[in-house]
Design an enzyme around this catalytic site. Structure first.
Site, mmCIF file in Angstrom:
data_model
loop_
_atom_site.group_PDB
_atom_site.id
_atom_site.type_symbol
_atom_site.label_atom_id
_atom_site.label_comp_id
_atom_site.label_asym_id
_atom_site.label_seq_id
_atom_site.Cartn_x
_atom_site.Cartn_y
_atom_site.Cartn_z
ATOM 1 C CG LEU A 179 -1.679 1.302 1.512
ATOM 2 C CD1 LEU A 179 -2.717 1.554 0.423
ATOM 3 C CD2 LEU A 179 -2.331 1.261 2.903
ATOM 4 C CB SER A 206 -3.488 14.614 -7.465
ATOM 5 O OG SER A 206 -3.268 15.034 -8.792
ATOM 6 C CB CYS A 361 12.488 24.299 -0.600
ATOM 7 S SG CYS A 361 10.770 24.739 -0.254
#
EC number: 2.1.1.79
Length: 397
Positions: A179, A206, A361
């Site tokens: 999973l 999404s 970032c």
């Protein structure tokens, strides 16, 4: 999608007096000096002003004002990544806490911004962006998480090594059922099915990821589900979640861990891969929240430890957050090289937004202000303990 700068500049009638503007500039100069950054200097990390009002925006809105002023073209830096490395290392954000930022943090602290209804917002606003942009930016497998660069020569190899490392840590074997919570376009599932003979189920919020992922994984034992993690059912030999926990939020940690424990076989392993922060806070940066990842929240080790209690045993913890710097720089180089294909359709303001996202970032990871953790978890502890497998080598086939 492009927005003209004039729609965001301060109207002439509302501009502060010259003395106030000078005071704001001196304040910003003194603040940046703590990070060895100069206004209108000639070093790659220096901040160069192209329009009035930037210091006032930073003073009034903090990181949100700084980011929006960059998107508007009101300032620039030759190397944004180097600028943000210095800003973050000097902890300048701690000294700029206007009311708007305080309110942002209070909302994150006192409300659940990651409810089952709100969980779909990040899918619509970020992951459902034009597939062409992500295909241009990412590696051929479209892996939108940190690569593992220890023995890698390029982005594609770094991502293959990361995927192989995940499979080895989970001890995947042919016929097992995996999973993937927050599966993206299915890069891990595709790799696990092709290289390790595993059957896979992945969930994402999404719609575009489901559509493209199904096309990319056609013919493989891979299933995509458009589903919130709270609705997952079934039983799996192993579970992975790469880069999704940042969207869960502290008020939902227990619900996420309950789902993972319920779905994991008694002798299975769960690999949780998440960005994390060094100290407690509330929500994400205000600019990131508005323009990149709405409703996100980075966990701390303390918060994760509380979430694991009475649910999982931590078998292994691996921090390779420094590798995210190199990954983000590679993504930035890819999107810049491909930009002529998108310039007319997306516009310069989007380009500056995306550049600011990737390079700010990168600077934060380089400053080691945020980390990348991979946990290997078991339900009740493996008899005899867990030994981390050897890392993939440069000769990985």
């Amino acid at each position: 999608m492009a927005v003209h700068r004039s729609e965001f500049t301060v109207p002439a009638a509302s501009k502060p007096p010259v003395s106030a503007a000078r005071g704001a500039r001196r304040w910003l100069e003194d603040l940046l000096a703590q990070a060895d950054v100069r206004i209108d200097g000639d070093r790659p990390w220096d901040l160069r002003l192209h329009a009035p009002g930037v210091p006032e925006r930073v003073l009034a809105q903090g990181s949100l004002g700084l980011g929006e002023a960059y998107m508007d073209g009101d300032w620039s830096a030759e190397r944004l990544d180097q600028l943000f490395e210095r800003i973050v290392r000097a902890r300048l954000a701690d000294q700029v806490q206007p009311l708007s930022i305080v309110w942002h943090h209070l909302k994150a602290r006192w409300t659940n911004r990651q409810t089952a209804r709100r969980a779909w917002e990040v899918g619509r606003r970020h992951y459902d962006l034009d597939d062409d942009v992500y295909q241009a930016m990412l590696d051929p497998r479209m892996t939108y998480t940190c690569g593992y660069w220890a023995q890698a020569q390029d982005l594609a190899q770094a991502q293959e090594h990361k995927l192989e490392m995940v499979c080895r840590k989970l001890r995947l074997r042919p016929g097992m059922r995996l999973l993937d919570i927050g599966c993206g376009w299915g890069s891990l599932m595709r790799y696990a099915a092709e290289r390790h003979g595993v059957r896979c189920v992945g969930v994402t919020v999404s719609e575009r990821q489901v559509a493209l992922g199904r096309a990319m994984c056609r013919g493989l034992p891979v299933e995509f589900r458009l589903q919130d993690y709270r609705d997952i059912d079934g039983r799996y030999d192993a579970i992975a979640s790469l880069g999704m926990f940042e969207h869960v939020g502290r008020r939902n940690d227990a619900a996420f861990m309950r789902v993972a424990r319920r779905c994991l076989a008694d002798d299975g392993l769960f690999l949780l891969h998440t960005i994390g922060r060094n100290e407690d806070g509330h929500g994400t940066d205000a600019w990131i929240d508005r323009y990149v990842f709405p409703n996100g929240e980075l966990p701390t080790l303390a918060r994760l430890g509380r979430a694991f209690e009475r649910r999982f045993v931590v078998e292994d913890l691996h921090n390779f957050g420094a590798d995210y710097d190199r990954t983000l720089m590679a993504w930035h180089a890819n999107i810049e090289a491909a930009w002529p294909r998108f310039a007319q359709r997306l516009g310069e303001r989007f380009r500056r937004q995306w550049r600011y996202y990737l390079l700010s970032c990168a600077g934060a990871f380089r400053a080691r202000d945020i980390q990348l953790w991979q946990f290997v978890l078991s339900k009740d502890g493996l008899r005899g303990g867990y030994e981390r497998p050897a890392a993939p080598s440069a000769t990985l086939a």
